[in-house]
Design a protein around this motif. Sequence first.
Motif, short mmCIF file in Angstrom:
data_model
loop_
_atom_site.label_atom_id
_atom_site.label_comp_id
_atom_site.label_asym_id
_atom_site.label_seq_id
_atom_site.Cartn_x
_atom_site.Cartn_y
_atom_site.Cartn_z
N GLU A 1 0.84 -1.21 0.00
CA GLU A 1 0.00 0.00 0.00
C GLU A 1 0.87 1.25 0.00
O GLU A 1 0.58 2.21 -0.72
CB GLU A 1 -0.95 0.02 1.20
N SER A 2 1.94 1.25 0.78
CA SER A 2 2.78 2.45 0.85
C SER A 2 3.42 2.77 -0.50
O SER A 2 3.62 3.93 -0.84
CB SER A 2 3.84 2.32 1.94
N SER A 3 3.70 1.74 -1.28
CA SER A 3 4.26 1.95 -2.61
C SER A 3 3.24 2.63 -3.53
O SER A 3 3.57 3.56 -4.27
CB SER A 3 4.71 0.60 -3.19
N TRP A 4 1.99 2.18 -3.47
CA TRP A 4 0.93 2.81 -4.25
C TRP A 4 0.70 4.24 -3.79
O TRP A 4 0.52 5.15 -4.61
CB TRP A 4 -0.38 2.01 -4.14
N CYS A 5 0.75 4.46 -2.47
CA CYS A 5 0.57 5.80 -1.93
C CYS A 5 1.70 6.73 -2.39
O CYS A 5 1.44 7.89 -2.75
CB CYS A 5 0.51 5.76 -0.41
N ALA A 6 2.91 6.22 -2.39
CA ALA A 6 4.05 7.03 -2.84
C ALA A 6 3.89 7.40 -4.31
O ALA A 6 4.18 8.54 -4.71
CB ALA A 6 5.36 6.27 -2.61
N ALA A 7 3.41 6.47 -5.11
CA ALA A 7 3.18 6.75 -6.53
C ALA A 7 2.11 7.83 -6.68
O ALA A 7 2.27 8.76 -7.48
CB ALA A 7 2.77 5.49 -7.27
N GLY A 8 1.05 7.73 -5.90
CA GLY A 8 0.01 8.76 -5.94
C GLY A 8 0.53 10.12 -5.54
O GLY A 8 0.23 11.13 -6.18
N LYS A 9 1.34 10.14 -4.50
CA LYS A 9 1.92 11.40 -4.03
C LYS A 9 2.79 12.03 -5.12
O LYS A 9 2.73 13.25 -5.35
CB LYS A 9 2.74 11.14 -2.77
N ARG A 10 3.60 11.21 -5.79
CA ARG A 10 4.45 11.73 -6.88
C ARG A 10 3.60 12.27 -8.03
O ARG A 10 3.91 13.34 -8.58
CB ARG A 10 5.39 10.64 -7.38
N GLU A 11 2.55 11.56 -8.40
CA GLU A 11 1.70 12.00 -9.50
C GLU A 11 1.02 13.33 -9.15
O GLU A 11 0.93 14.23 -9.98
CB GLU A 11 0.66 10.94 -9.87
N LYS A 12 0.54 13.45 -7.91
CA LYS A 12 -0.08 14.70 -7.46
C LYS A 12 0.94 15.83 -7.48
O LYS A 12 0.65 16.92 -7.97
CB LYS A 12 -0.64 14.55 -6.04
N ALA A 13 2.14 15.58 -6.96
CA ALA A 13 3.18 16.61 -6.88
C ALA A 13 3.60 17.08 -8.27
O ALA A 13 3.90 18.27 -8.46
CB ALA A 13 4.39 16.07 -6.11
N ARG A 14 3.62 16.19 -9.22
CA ARG A 14 4.00 16.53 -10.59
C ARG A 14 2.86 17.18 -11.37
O ARG A 14 3.07 17.67 -12.48
CB ARG A 14 4.48 15.28 -11.33
N GLY A 15 1.64 17.12 -10.84
CA GLY A 15 0.50 17.71 -11.53
C GLY A 15 0.11 16.98 -12.79
O GLY A 15 -0.41 17.59 -13.72
N THR A 16 0.35 15.67 -12.81
CA THR A 16 0.03 14.88 -14.01
C THR A 16 -1.47 14.70 -14.15
O THR A 16 -2.23 14.89 -13.20
CB THR A 16 0.69 13.49 -13.95
N ASN A 17 -1.89 14.32 -15.36
CA ASN A 17 -3.31 14.00 -15.57
C ASN A 17 -3.76 12.93 -14.59
O ASN A 17 -4.86 13.01 -14.04
CB ASN A 17 -3.56 13.55 -17.01
N MET A 18 -2.93 11.94 -14.39
CA MET A 18 -3.23 10.89 -13.44
C MET A 18 -3.42 11.46 -12.04
O MET A 18 -4.38 11.12 -11.34
CB MET A 18 -2.10 9.85 -13.44
N GLY A 19 -2.53 12.30 -11.63
CA GLY A 19 -2.59 12.89 -10.30
C GLY A 19 -3.83 13.74 -10.09
O GLY A 19 -4.33 13.86 -8.96
N LYS A 20 -4.36 14.33 -11.15
CA LYS A 20 -5.55 15.17 -11.04
C LYS A 20 -6.80 14.37 -10.68
O LYS A 20 -7.79 14.94 -10.24
CB LYS A 20 -5.75 15.97 -12.33
N TYR A 21 -6.76 13.07 -10.88
CA TYR A 21 -7.89 12.21 -10.51
C TYR A 21 -7.85 11.80 -9.03
O TYR A 21 -8.81 11.22 -8.54
CB TYR A 21 -7.89 10.92 -11.33
N LEU A 22 -6.76 12.09 -8.36
CA LEU A 22 -6.59 11.63 -6.97
C LEU A 22 -6.97 12.73 -5.99
O LEU A 22 -6.45 13.84 -6.05
CB LEU A 22 -5.15 11.19 -6.75
N LEU A 23 -7.87 12.38 -5.10
CA LEU A 23 -8.29 13.29 -4.04
C LEU A 23 -7.82 12.71 -2.72
O LEU A 23 -7.78 11.49 -2.54
CB LEU A 23 -9.83 13.40 -4.01
N ARG A 24 -7.49 13.57 -1.79
CA ARG A 24 -7.08 13.09 -0.46
C ARG A 24 -8.26 12.39 0.20
O ARG A 24 -9.38 12.89 0.17
CB ARG A 24 -6.59 14.23 0.42
N GLY A 25 -7.96 11.19 0.75
CA GLY A 25 -9.00 10.37 1.40
C GLY A 25 -9.42 10.98 2.65
O GLY A 25 -10.40 11.12 3.19
#
Length: 125
Positions: free
Chosen positions: A101-125
């Motif tokens: 889970e922490s690996s997936w969370c780290a990937a989400g954090k990186r995508e959000k930080a980079r402002g990627t299209n992928m990251g834009k779909y992620l909302l803080r739980g």
Amino acid sequence: FLALSACATTSQGPTKALPPEFIDAVMDAAFAETIAEECRAYRYDTRREEKVLTNYAVRLAAAGYTERDLRVASARMERDPALQRKAIRMILDRDIDVSSESSWCAAGKREKARGTNMGKYLLRG
């Protein structure tokens, strides 16, 4: 794809291949949804998905894509070895341990930080 097919008409001719930018958008959304499923720190933004896919539906319909084109393309995407390899590459490129889970969370954090299209779909739980 349901949102896309709602804006199209039926055709009997050969089906069109979907534009690569649409396929990339679908893959980004699907990957973000997986991140949200695997990491409790994130929720998937279904409102953004609806907005993005509706926008694509309008553009694809205007470009002459039919309901049949979208239905057939959707079925092909699910079986396409190139897209399966692309999904695996997305995991490897992000150095994700799929059992962590922490690996997936780290990937989400990186995508959000980079402002990627992928990251834009992620909302803080």
